[in-house]
Scaffold this active site. Structure first.
Site, short mmCIF file in Angstrom:
data_model
loop_
_atom_site.label_atom_id
_atom_site.label_comp_id
_atom_site.label_asym_id
_atom_site.label_seq_id
_atom_site.Cartn_x
_atom_site.Cartn_y
_atom_site.Cartn_z
N HIS A 25 0.82 -1.22 0.00
CA HIS A 25 0.00 0.00 0.00
C HIS A 25 0.85 1.27 0.00
CE1 HIS A 25 -3.41 -2.70 1.13
NE2 HIS A 25 -3.99 -1.91 0.25
N CYS A 66 -14.45 -5.18 2.91
CA CYS A 66 -13.38 -5.21 1.90
C CYS A 66 -12.20 -5.98 2.47
CB CYS A 66 -12.90 -3.81 1.56
SG CYS A 66 -14.12 -2.76 0.79
N HIS A 68 -8.42 -8.58 1.31
CA HIS A 68 -7.46 -9.14 0.36
C HIS A 68 -7.32 -10.64 0.59
CE1 HIS A 68 -6.24 -4.97 1.36
NE2 HIS A 68 -6.07 -4.87 0.06
N GLU A 86 -15.01 -9.40 10.15
CA GLU A 86 -15.20 -7.96 10.21
C GLU A 86 -16.63 -7.56 10.59
OE1 GLU A 86 -14.66 -4.60 6.87
OE2 GLU A 86 -12.93 -5.91 7.13
N GLU A 111 -3.89 2.99 -3.08
CA GLU A 111 -4.62 1.80 -3.52
C GLU A 111 -4.34 1.60 -4.99
OE1 GLU A 111 -5.73 -0.46 -1.87
OE2 GLU A 111 -7.10 0.13 -0.28
N GLU A 113 -5.71 -1.61 -7.07
CA GLU A 113 -6.34 -2.90 -6.86
C GLU A 113 -7.09 -3.43 -8.07
OE1 GLU A 113 -7.04 -2.91 -2.08
OE2 GLU A 113 -8.77 -2.40 -3.30
#
Length: 182
Positions: A25, A66, A68, A86, A111, A113
């Site tokens: 990031h 959201c 990864h 979450e 970001e 992505e």
């Protein structure tokens, strides 16, 4: 505990390696991600307000979840894992569309992505992790659009990107998901 590893990808979404979440990031390196829109039976989307101390975009409103996938982890499996961690929600997820964006964030983060966007039906009350989420709301697509226009600084960059570039898909898929059997 070592830093979470993310999957680096090329523009065709082919894995090219992995690296630490912060390094990726900070460097703005292209990596694989997912976003989830959880929809109630009335077609309203679960939004979350990120905890202010979060490593970026703290205090802002975003879609339901959201994250990864980790190296070796399927993206759908990662999405289910993070949704439960979450938001405290377990539900079937279906693929909606791919999104691709790149932007600068706060705290020196970037970001970049390649995002798998999933939809799922809300089947139980969210139990958000307070370390991640300080508030949740259920809003229609039209109301989300109005709020983004009224106060764009209250929303994450990626959430605004999704509504700007994929709004019709989100509205259609939210409606379709709200009608799905639980």
């Amino acid at each position: 505990m070592s830093e979470e590893q993310l999957i680096l990808v090329d523009e065709a979404n082919r894995a090219t390696g992995s690296g630490g979440k912060t390094t990726i990031h900070r460097g703005g390196l292209l990596h694989r991600a997912f976003s989830i829109f959880i929809v109630d039976p009335h077609g309203r989307i679960v939004l979350q307000r990120r905890n202010p101390p979060t490593y970026h975009s703290g205090g802002l409103w975003a879609n339901s979840c959201c994250g990864h996938p980790r190296p070796g982890e399927r993206t759908l499996s990662a999405a289910r894992r993070r949704l439960e961690e979450e938001l405290g929600v377990k539900t079937a997820l279906s693929f909606g569309f791919f999104a691709r964006y790149r932007t600068e964030l706060d705290n020196g983060m970037h970001e970049n992505e390649f995002v798998y966007v999933y939809f799922g039906r809300l089947s139980s009350e969210p139990r958000p992790d307070p370390a991640e989420i300080v508030d949740v709301a259920l809003l229609s697509c039209d109301e989300i659009g109005r709020r983004i226009k009224q106060d764009p600084s209250a929303f994450t960059v990626w959430f605004k990107h999704y509504f700007r570039d994929h709004g019709a898909d989100i509205k259609r898929l939210a409606k379709q998901t709200s009608r799905a059997a639980v």
